[in-house]
Design a protein around this motif. Structure first.
Motif, PDB file in Angstrom:
ATOM      1  N   CYS A 147       0.848  -1.272  -0.006  1.00  0.00           N
ATOM      2  CA  CYS A 147       0.080  -0.121   0.019  1.00  0.00           C
ATOM      3  C   CYS A 147       0.813   1.308  -0.100  1.00  0.00           C
ATOM      4  O   CYS A 147       0.413   2.332  -0.114  1.00  0.00           O
ATOM      5  CB  CYS A 147      -0.828   0.105   1.048  1.00  0.00           C
ATOM      6  N   ALA A 148       2.217   1.159   0.027  1.00  0.00           N
ATOM      7  CA  ALA A 148       2.947   2.237   0.181  1.00  0.00           C
ATOM      8  C   ALA A 148       4.215   2.052  -0.947  1.00  0.00           C
ATOM      9  O   ALA A 148       4.715   1.111  -1.023  1.00  0.00           O
ATOM     10  CB  ALA A 148       3.549   2.312   1.585  1.00  0.00           C
ATOM     11  N   ARG A 149       4.741   3.092  -1.495  1.00  0.00           N
ATOM     12  CA  ARG A 149       5.668   3.277  -2.552  1.00  0.00           C
ATOM     13  C   ARG A 149       6.187   4.507  -2.397  1.00  0.00           C
ATOM     14  O   ARG A 149       5.528   5.716  -2.319  1.00  0.00           O
ATOM     15  CB  ARG A 149       5.410   2.848  -3.634  1.00  0.00           C
ATOM     16  N   VAL A 150       7.744   4.653  -2.516  1.00  0.00           N
ATOM     17  CA  VAL A 150       8.352   6.042  -2.737  1.00  0.00           C
ATOM     18  C   VAL A 150       8.213   6.307  -4.049  1.00  0.00           C
ATOM     19  O   VAL A 150       8.587   5.423  -4.804  1.00  0.00           O
ATOM     20  CB  VAL A 150       9.817   5.674  -2.038  1.00  0.00           C
ATOM     21  N   VAL A 151       8.148   7.680  -4.289  1.00  0.00           N
ATOM     22  CA  VAL A 151       7.844   8.330  -5.674  1.00  0.00           C
ATOM     23  C   VAL A 151       8.831   9.457  -5.644  1.00  0.00           C
ATOM     24  O   VAL A 151       9.165  10.072  -4.417  1.00  0.00           O
ATOM     25  CB  VAL A 151       6.654   8.536  -6.172  1.00  0.00           C
ATOM     26  N   ALA A 152       9.132   9.952  -6.821  1.00  0.00           N
ATOM     27  CA  ALA A 152      10.036  11.159  -6.725  1.00  0.00           C
ATOM     28  C   ALA A 152       9.452  12.504  -6.439  1.00  0.00           C
ATOM     29  O   ALA A 152       8.106  12.627  -6.436  1.00  0.00           O
ATOM     30  CB  ALA A 152      10.562  11.377  -8.130  1.00  0.00           C
ATOM     31  N   ALA A 153       9.954  13.357  -5.438  1.00  0.00           N
ATOM     32  CA  ALA A 153       9.368  14.525  -4.990  1.00  0.00           C
ATOM     33  C   ALA A 153       9.376  15.505  -5.944  1.00  0.00           C
ATOM     34  O   ALA A 153      10.222  15.419  -6.904  1.00  0.00           O
ATOM     35  CB  ALA A 153      10.276  14.968  -3.920  1.00  0.00           C
ATOM     36  N   THR A 154       8.103  16.194  -6.080  1.00  0.00           N
ATOM     37  CA  THR A 154       7.995  17.255  -7.339  1.00  0.00           C
ATOM     38  C   THR A 154       8.553  18.460  -6.722  1.00  0.00           C
ATOM     39  O   THR A 154       8.469  18.663  -5.414  1.00  0.00           O
ATOM     40  CB  THR A 154       6.695  17.459  -7.609  1.00  0.00           C
ATOM     41  N   LEU A 155       8.564  19.567  -7.419  1.00  0.00           N
ATOM     42  CA  LEU A 155       8.981  20.918  -6.996  1.00  0.00           C
ATOM     43  C   LEU A 155       7.942  21.637  -5.960  1.00  0.00           C
ATOM     44  O   LEU A 155       8.148  22.112  -4.801  1.00  0.00           O
ATOM     45  CB  LEU A 155       9.116  21.775  -8.232  1.00  0.00           C
ATOM     46  N   ASP A 156       6.745  21.085  -6.108  1.00  0.00           N
ATOM     47  CA  ASP A 156       5.575  21.779  -5.324  1.00  0.00           C
ATOM     48  C   ASP A 156       5.794  20.739  -4.156  1.00  0.00           C
ATOM     49  O   ASP A 156       5.440  21.610  -2.973  1.00  0.00           O
ATOM     50  CB  ASP A 156       4.336  21.127  -6.108  1.00  0.00           C
ATOM     51  N   ASP A 157       5.907  19.685  -4.062  1.00  0.00           N
ATOM     52  CA  ASP A 157       6.619  18.802  -2.614  1.00  0.00           C
ATOM     53  C   ASP A 157       7.373  19.473  -1.684  1.00  0.00           C
ATOM     54  O   ASP A 157       7.118  19.856  -0.638  1.00  0.00           O
ATOM     55  CB  ASP A 157       6.881  17.442  -2.718  1.00  0.00           C
ATOM     56  N   VAL A 158       8.480  19.599  -2.323  1.00  0.00           N
ATOM     57  CA  VAL A 158       9.581  20.362  -1.904  1.00  0.00           C
ATOM     58  C   VAL A 158       9.401  21.736  -1.223  1.00  0.00           C
ATOM     59  O   VAL A 158       9.542  22.121  -0.028  1.00  0.00           O
ATOM     60  CB  VAL A 158      10.774  20.393  -2.673  1.00  0.00           C
ATOM     61  N   LYS A 159       8.505  22.409  -2.167  1.00  0.00           N
ATOM     62  CA  LYS A 159       8.163  23.969  -1.839  1.00  0.00           C
ATOM     63  C   LYS A 159       7.367  23.929  -0.531  1.00  0.00           C
ATOM     64  O   LYS A 159       7.553  24.834   0.329  1.00  0.00           O
ATOM     65  CB  LYS A 159       7.661  24.595  -2.858  1.00  0.00           C
ATOM     66  N   ALA A 160       6.374  22.983  -0.664  1.00  0.00           N
ATOM     67  CA  ALA A 160       5.451  22.865   0.465  1.00  0.00           C
ATOM     68  C   ALA A 160       6.056  22.693   1.713  1.00  0.00           C
ATOM     69  O   ALA A 160       5.743  23.018   2.746  1.00  0.00           O
ATOM     70  CB  ALA A 160       4.308  21.857   0.339  1.00  0.00           C
ATOM     71  N   PHE A 161       7.055  21.701   1.636  1.00  0.00           N
ATOM     72  CA  PHE A 161       7.652  21.066   2.862  1.00  0.00           C
ATOM     73  C   PHE A 161       8.455  22.253   3.643  1.00  0.00           C
ATOM     74  O   PHE A 161       8.604  22.512   4.737  1.00  0.00           O
ATOM     75  CB  PHE A 161       8.551  19.631   2.587  1.00  0.00           C
ATOM     76  N   ARG A 162       9.104  22.858   2.516  1.00  0.00           N
ATOM     77  CA  ARG A 162      10.100  24.109   3.291  1.00  0.00           C
ATOM     78  C   ARG A 162       9.339  25.192   3.612  1.00  0.00           C
ATOM     79  O   ARG A 162       9.908  25.758   4.432  1.00  0.00           O
ATOM     80  CB  ARG A 162      11.023  24.609   1.987  1.00  0.00           C
TER      81      ARG A 162
END
Length: 202
Positions: free
Chosen positions: A17-32
């Protein structure tokens, strides 16, 4: 027939049910831009997709997955070693399970007290809250079979090992989520200290 059912249960459990996928620019921006972010050693986050698979409790999956998704958006998830007993500076095999054990015992006492004088009813009432399924050789193979005090904020993602982080959930579903998260991170070579973002997908 029972053997075929067990095989199907194992196949359903093994479905990830879980898999690692590449982070997008939006993902990184949201995290930062998240407030109160977890220490991450300056590493970029990884994104783990969570998907409810066949046989999982919808209620438990939705509650746990959405809670983890929110924690990730707040920058509070980072891969950790699961807390364990510490002896002379070295990690040993088992962590102290007294907190979850006490919560479990309290729940069992609560449900059995409602059936004073009826040992059969007490036994039936406490069985879903025991540490393993006594009728199935300890195996938890389906939703609705057992209940666990579950760490809402996964210990392997930096959650606290205390009562405030525990919630009773379906054993099969919450255990599968935890195991699949670990397998996904292990398979992708995610280092300890790496920030994690959870993305719930349909």
């Amino acid at each position: 027939m029972a053997r075929g059912r067990r095989a199907r249960n194992r196949a359903a459990y093994n479905q990830r049910c879980a898999r690692v996928v590449a982070a997008t620019l939006d993902d990184v921006k949201a995290f930062r831009t998240a407030k109160g972010g977890a220490p991450n050693n300056g590493q970029a986050p990884v994104v783990i997709e969570l998907r409810r698979t066949r046989g999982m409790s919808k209620r438990t999956f939705d509650r746990k997955a959405r809670a983890l998704e929110k924690l990730g958006q707040e920058g509070k998830l980072v891969r950790h070693k699961v807390p364990k007993k510490h002896s002379e500076g070295e990690w040993v095999r088992n962590r102290d399970g007294s907190i979850t054990r006490d919560v479990r015992h309290k729940k069992i006492k609560e449900v059995t007290s409602q059936h004073e004088g009826d040992s059969a009813a007490q036994k039936a009432a406490k069985r879903p809250y025991e540490t393993w399924d006594t009728k199935n050789d300890g195996q938890v193979t389906r939703k609705g079979q057992m209940q666990d005090p579950d760490h809402i904020h996964e210990l392997q993602l930096g959650g606290a090992d205390d009562r405030s982080n525990l919630r009773w959930e379906d054993s099969y579903t919450q255990r599968k989520i935890g195991l699949d998260l670990k397998r996904a991170m292990d398979d992708a070579g995610v280092d300890y200290g790496t920030p994690v973002i959870i993305r719930v997908v349909d």
